[in-house]
Design a protein around this motif. Structure first.
Motif, PDB file in Angstrom:
ATOM      1  N   ARG A   1       0.624  -1.205  -0.245  1.00 17.47           N
ATOM      2  CA  ARG A   1      -0.064  -0.157  -0.146  1.00 17.47           C
ATOM      3  C   ARG A   1       0.846   1.211   0.020  1.00 17.47           C
ATOM      4  NH1 ARG A   1      -4.297  -0.735  -2.186  1.00 17.47           N
ATOM      5  NH2 ARG A   1      -5.451   0.842  -0.826  1.00 17.47           N
ATOM      6  N   LEU A   2       2.000   1.290   0.614  1.00 17.34           N
ATOM      7  CA  LEU A   2       2.674   2.510   0.845  1.00 17.34           C
ATOM      8  C   LEU A   2       3.175   2.822  -0.549  1.00 17.34           C
ATOM      9  CD1 LEU A   2       4.323   4.518   2.361  1.00 17.34           C
ATOM     10  CD2 LEU A   2       6.061   3.041   2.798  1.00 17.34           C
ATOM     11  N   PRO A   3       3.808   1.785  -1.450  1.00 16.97           N
ATOM     12  CA  PRO A   3       4.336   2.271  -2.796  1.00 16.97           C
ATOM     13  C   PRO A   3       3.293   2.645  -3.568  1.00 16.97           C
ATOM     14  CG  PRO A   3       4.840  -0.009  -2.473  1.00 16.97           C
ATOM     15  CD  PRO A   3       4.416   0.569  -0.995  1.00 16.97           C
ATOM     16  N   ARG A   4       2.041   1.921  -3.494  1.00 14.52           N
ATOM     17  CA  ARG A   4       0.925   2.170  -4.403  1.00 14.52           C
ATOM     18  C   ARG A   4       0.641   3.595  -4.221  1.00 14.52           C
ATOM     19  NH1 ARG A   4      -4.309  -1.656  -5.878  1.00 14.52           N
ATOM     20  NH2 ARG A   4      -5.111  -0.238  -7.289  1.00 14.52           N
ATOM     21  N   PHE A   5       0.290   4.089  -2.776  1.00 13.66           N
ATOM     22  CA  PHE A   5      -0.235   5.374  -2.531  1.00 13.66           C
ATOM     23  C   PHE A   5       0.863   6.394  -3.015  1.00 13.66           C
ATOM     24  CE2 PHE A   5      -3.594   3.659   0.251  1.00 13.66           C
ATOM     25  CZ  PHE A   5      -4.558   4.561  -0.176  1.00 13.66           C
ATOM     26  N   LEU A   6       2.002   6.435  -2.648  1.00 13.50           N
ATOM     27  CA  LEU A   6       3.025   7.242  -2.951  1.00 13.50           C
ATOM     28  C   LEU A   6       3.100   7.425  -4.382  1.00 13.50           C
ATOM     29  CD1 LEU A   6       5.750   6.652  -0.283  1.00 13.50           C
ATOM     30  CD2 LEU A   6       4.032   8.418  -0.401  1.00 13.50           C
TER      31      LEU A   6
ATOM     32  N   GLU B   1      11.230   6.865  -0.835  1.00 17.72           N
ATOM     33  CA  GLU B   1      11.459   8.177  -1.350  1.00 17.72           C
ATOM     34  C   GLU B   1      12.417   8.068  -2.605  1.00 17.72           C
ATOM     35  OE1 GLU B   1      11.189  11.665   0.932  1.00 17.72           O
ATOM     36  OE2 GLU B   1      11.053  10.358   2.834  1.00 17.72           O
ATOM     37  N   ARG B   2      13.042   7.116  -2.704  1.00 18.13           N
ATOM     38  CA  ARG B   2      14.017   6.846  -3.759  1.00 18.13           C
ATOM     39  C   ARG B   2      13.235   6.993  -5.216  1.00 18.13           C
ATOM     40  NH1 ARG B   2      17.082   1.573  -1.298  1.00 18.13           N
ATOM     41  NH2 ARG B   2      18.017   2.628   0.439  1.00 18.13           N
ATOM     42  N   SER B   3      11.968   6.488  -5.171  1.00 25.63           N
ATOM     43  CA  SER B   3      11.250   6.580  -6.443  1.00 25.63           C
ATOM     44  C   SER B   3      10.036   7.511  -6.364  1.00 25.63           C
ATOM     45  CB  SER B   3      10.403   5.154  -6.313  1.00 25.63           C
ATOM     46  OG  SER B   3      11.349   4.045  -6.408  1.00 25.63           O
ATOM     47  N   THR B   4      10.225   8.676  -5.430  1.00 28.22           N
ATOM     48  CA  THR B   4       9.137   9.549  -5.381  1.00 28.22           C
ATOM     49  C   THR B   4      10.089  10.993  -4.909  1.00 28.22           C
ATOM     50  OG1 THR B   4       8.540   9.171  -3.130  1.00 28.22           O
ATOM     51  CG2 THR B   4       7.333   8.153  -4.547  1.00 28.22           C
ATOM     52  N   PRO B   5      11.064  11.120  -6.072  1.00 24.23           N
ATOM     53  CA  PRO B   5      11.776  12.566  -5.586  1.00 24.23           C
ATOM     54  C   PRO B   5      10.900  13.876  -5.925  1.00 24.23           C
ATOM     55  CG  PRO B   5      12.026  11.624  -7.922  1.00 24.23           C
ATOM     56  CD  PRO B   5      11.391  10.593  -7.250  1.00 24.23           C
ATOM     57  N   LYS B   6       9.798  13.774  -6.498  1.00 23.56           N
ATOM     58  CA  LYS B   6       8.834  15.133  -6.598  1.00 23.56           C
ATOM     59  C   LYS B   6       8.092  15.169  -5.325  1.00 23.56           C
ATOM     60  CE  LYS B   6       8.235  15.070 -11.608  1.00 23.56           C
ATOM     61  NZ  LYS B   6       9.360  14.236 -11.718  1.00 23.56           N
ATOM     62  N   LEU B   7       7.658  14.076  -4.478  1.00 22.09           N
ATOM     63  CA  LEU B   7       7.097  14.377  -3.324  1.00 22.09           C
ATOM     64  C   LEU B   7       7.990  14.726  -2.209  1.00 22.09           C
ATOM     65  CD1 LEU B   7       4.943  11.025  -3.010  1.00 22.09           C
ATOM     66  CD2 LEU B   7       4.127  13.438  -3.515  1.00 22.09           C
ATOM     67  N   ALA B   8       9.257  14.134  -2.175  1.00 29.60           N
ATOM     68  CA  ALA B   8      10.286  14.759  -1.318  1.00 29.60           C
ATOM     69  C   ALA B   8      10.546  16.277  -1.660  1.00 29.60           C
ATOM     70  CB  ALA B   8      11.367  13.829  -1.260  1.00 29.60           C
ATOM     71  N   ALA B   9      10.676  16.643  -2.819  1.00 28.97           N
ATOM     72  CA  ALA B   9      10.890  17.919  -3.180  1.00 28.97           C
ATOM     73  C   ALA B   9       9.681  18.810  -2.468  1.00 28.97           C
ATOM     74  CB  ALA B   9      11.172  18.316  -4.556  1.00 28.97           C
TER      75      ALA B   9
END
Length: 244
Positions: A146-151, A197-205
């Motif tokens: 669920r975490l990777p799917r939502f992110l 977060e390695r796969s979600t750089p835009k969310l981290a930014a």
């Protein structure tokens, strides 16, 4: 005359009320966090429960958070933000943008519910210690599925809008809410989030950009911003956050 906004939520935790607080803080609009006031000033949990028992105009909210404007009561985080967004300048003017913002906020609501259920998978009325085995299994599935799917969904939504904001070209309440979710997840699942977060750089930014906004930065540094804790929605239990 400016509206006097009264926010009602449990006084000792961030919880779901924090999504509403962030909107007020970013907009620089005065609000009263009623339950955090002393009882002699009309605050405290007792004042909140009195309204839940039937005070105010309109439907009685099921549970906090709820917002009181005059004698009008409005409940549910996403619904409160749908109401506040245009009034605080935190959503574009057109109907399509407002509906899309609400849609994203509802998805955030679903996400937060699943995060909460990692530590209370059986019943909210039970202590975590009474459901640790079920929580460990639920958290494992959450981290893997669920975490990777939502992110991933929210990362794609950002990318489709250019990468800086979810709605339009300016900050919206959805950006603020996603910041809160990312911060909460970093607290609750530091190992899992370091990988995700390695796969979600835009969310981290986005989270970094929100944290750096002057009013938000001032709020985060103030005593009004309560710390995360193990009585809240986002809880850190090391056994639920595997290192691999």
């Amino acid at each position: 005359m400016k509206a006097r906004y009264e926010l009602y939520y449990w006084p000792s935790i961030q919880g779901r009320g924090e999504f509403v607080r962030l909107a007020f803080e970013e907009a620089g609009v005065p609000y009263v966090d009623v339950s955090r006031l002393p009882a002699k000033k009309g605050g405290g949990v007792r004042a909140m429960m009195k309204l839940l028992e039937g005070g105010g105009r309109g439907l009685v909210p099921f549970a906090p958070p709820f917002l009181k404007v005059g004698d009008f009561l409005l409940g549910h985080t996403a619904n409160i933000l749908l109401y506040l967004g245009p009034r605080l300048g935190l959503v574009p003017d057109d109907e399509e943008s407002r509906l899309f913002a609400h849609q994203l906020q509802l998805s955030i609501t679903d996400f937060v519910a699943e995060i909460h259920d990692t530590h209370h998978p059986i019943a909210s009325s039970l202590y975590y210690e009474d459901q640790k085995a079920a929580a460990k299994k639920r958290a494992s599935l959450f981290r893997k599925e669920r975490l990777p799917r939502f992110l991933g969904y929210f990362e794609q939504a950002l990318a489709r809008n250019g990468g800086a904001h979810f709605i339009g070209s300016a900050l919206s309440y959805v950006d603020l809410s996603m910041f809160q979710v990312i911060e909460g997840l970093r607290y609750a699942f530091p190992n899992a989030m370091a990988r995700a977060e390695r796969s979600t750089p835009k969310l981290a930014a986005l989270a970094a950009a929100v944290a750096a906004r002057p009013r938000i930065a001032a709020y985060l540094a103030s005593p009004r911003r309560l710390p995360f804790c193990e009585e809240d929605v986002f809880r850190h239990y090391p056994e639920l956050d595997a290192k691999r």
